[in-house]
Design a protein around this motif. Sequence first.
Motif, mmCIF file in Angstrom:
data_model
loop_
_atom_site.group_PDB
_atom_site.id
_atom_site.type_symbol
_atom_site.label_atom_id
_atom_site.label_comp_id
_atom_site.label_asym_id
_atom_site.label_seq_id
_atom_site.Cartn_x
_atom_site.Cartn_y
_atom_site.Cartn_z
ATOM 1 N N LEU A 227 -25.139 -24.057 3.521
ATOM 2 C CA LEU A 227 -25.277 -25.519 3.451
ATOM 3 C C LEU A 227 -24.876 -26.164 4.776
ATOM 4 O O LEU A 227 -25.535 -27.089 5.244
ATOM 5 C CB LEU A 227 -24.430 -26.086 2.309
ATOM 6 N N ASP A 228 -23.797 -25.666 5.370
ATOM 7 C CA ASP A 228 -23.360 -26.209 6.659
ATOM 8 C C ASP A 228 -24.458 -26.030 7.710
ATOM 9 O O ASP A 228 -24.727 -26.919 8.510
ATOM 10 C CB ASP A 228 -22.060 -25.545 7.122
ATOM 11 N N LYS A 229 -25.103 -24.859 7.692
ATOM 12 C CA LYS A 229 -26.182 -24.586 8.643
ATOM 13 C C LYS A 229 -27.372 -25.497 8.407
ATOM 14 O O LYS A 229 -28.068 -25.889 9.346
ATOM 15 C CB LYS A 229 -26.639 -23.122 8.516
ATOM 16 N N GLU B 250 -18.430 -18.776 -0.413
ATOM 17 C CA GLU B 250 -18.283 -18.877 1.041
ATOM 18 C C GLU B 250 -19.655 -18.827 1.718
ATOM 19 O O GLU B 250 -19.957 -19.624 2.603
ATOM 20 C CB GLU B 250 -17.423 -17.706 1.527
ATOM 21 N N LYS B 251 -20.503 -17.905 1.271
ATOM 22 C CA LYS B 251 -21.857 -17.778 1.829
ATOM 23 C C LYS B 251 -22.654 -19.050 1.593
ATOM 24 O O LYS B 251 -23.363 -19.519 2.484
ATOM 25 C CB LYS B 251 -22.598 -16.604 1.174
ATOM 26 N N THR B 252 -22.535 -19.607 0.390
ATOM 27 C CA THR B 252 -23.259 -20.840 0.057
ATOM 28 C C THR B 252 -22.823 -21.965 0.980
ATOM 29 O O THR B 252 -23.655 -22.698 1.514
ATOM 30 C CB THR B 252 -23.018 -21.234 -1.415
ATOM 31 N N ARG C 68 -29.054 -18.186 0.957
ATOM 32 C CA ARG C 68 -27.654 -18.466 0.586
ATOM 33 C C ARG C 68 -27.517 -19.741 -0.230
ATOM 34 O O ARG C 68 -26.504 -19.935 -0.906
ATOM 35 C CB ARG C 68 -26.779 -18.570 1.835
ATOM 36 N N VAL C 69 -28.510 -20.624 -0.151
ATOM 37 C CA VAL C 69 -28.376 -21.884 -0.875
ATOM 38 C C VAL C 69 -29.282 -21.946 -2.110
ATOM 39 O O VAL C 69 -29.454 -23.005 -2.698
ATOM 40 C CB VAL C 69 -28.620 -23.114 0.039
ATOM 41 N N LEU D 273 -24.221 -21.140 -9.639
ATOM 42 C CA LEU D 273 -24.096 -20.385 -10.881
ATOM 43 C C LEU D 273 -23.013 -19.325 -10.755
ATOM 44 O O LEU D 273 -22.351 -18.982 -11.713
ATOM 45 C CB LEU D 273 -25.448 -19.751 -11.228
ATOM 46 N N SER D 274 -22.840 -18.811 -9.541
ATOM 47 C CA SER D 274 -21.855 -17.752 -9.328
ATOM 48 C C SER D 274 -20.472 -18.339 -9.081
ATOM 49 O O SER D 274 -20.334 -19.339 -8.380
ATOM 50 C CB SER D 274 -22.254 -16.898 -8.130
#
Length: 120
Positions: A69-71, A63-65, A30-31, A55-56
């Motif tokens: 990152l939070d994880k 949201e996934k990114t 995701r990152v 890039l997206s």
Amino acid sequence: MAQHYRVGRLSQEIQKEVNDILAKRVRDPRVQGVTITGVEVTGDLQHATIYYSTLSNLASDAEKTQIGLDKATGLIRRELGQRLRIYVTPEIKFERDSSVRYGDHIDELLNKLHQQENDR
């Protein structure tokens, strides 16, 4: 004055290291493709907001990114603690960058390149 210098210096160090950590240590898909565009450190060096771009531009990807990152924040902060020669590693949080800042960053890099060309 020295404090201000330290904040700026620390921001640059964090930016460099987090880009490296994301590239080499974080395995979360995701990152992938995340670029750290800037870091704001508070004057007391206790907190750092790390701005990133992807890039997206899809909201679902963003949201996934952010979740990825939070994880990874704990791992990234531990890595920073080992790499930075400072007494206390700041608390970090990731915030998606508005594209304006990213454009500014690109302009800044281009200006540096032109400057280097002219200096030769």
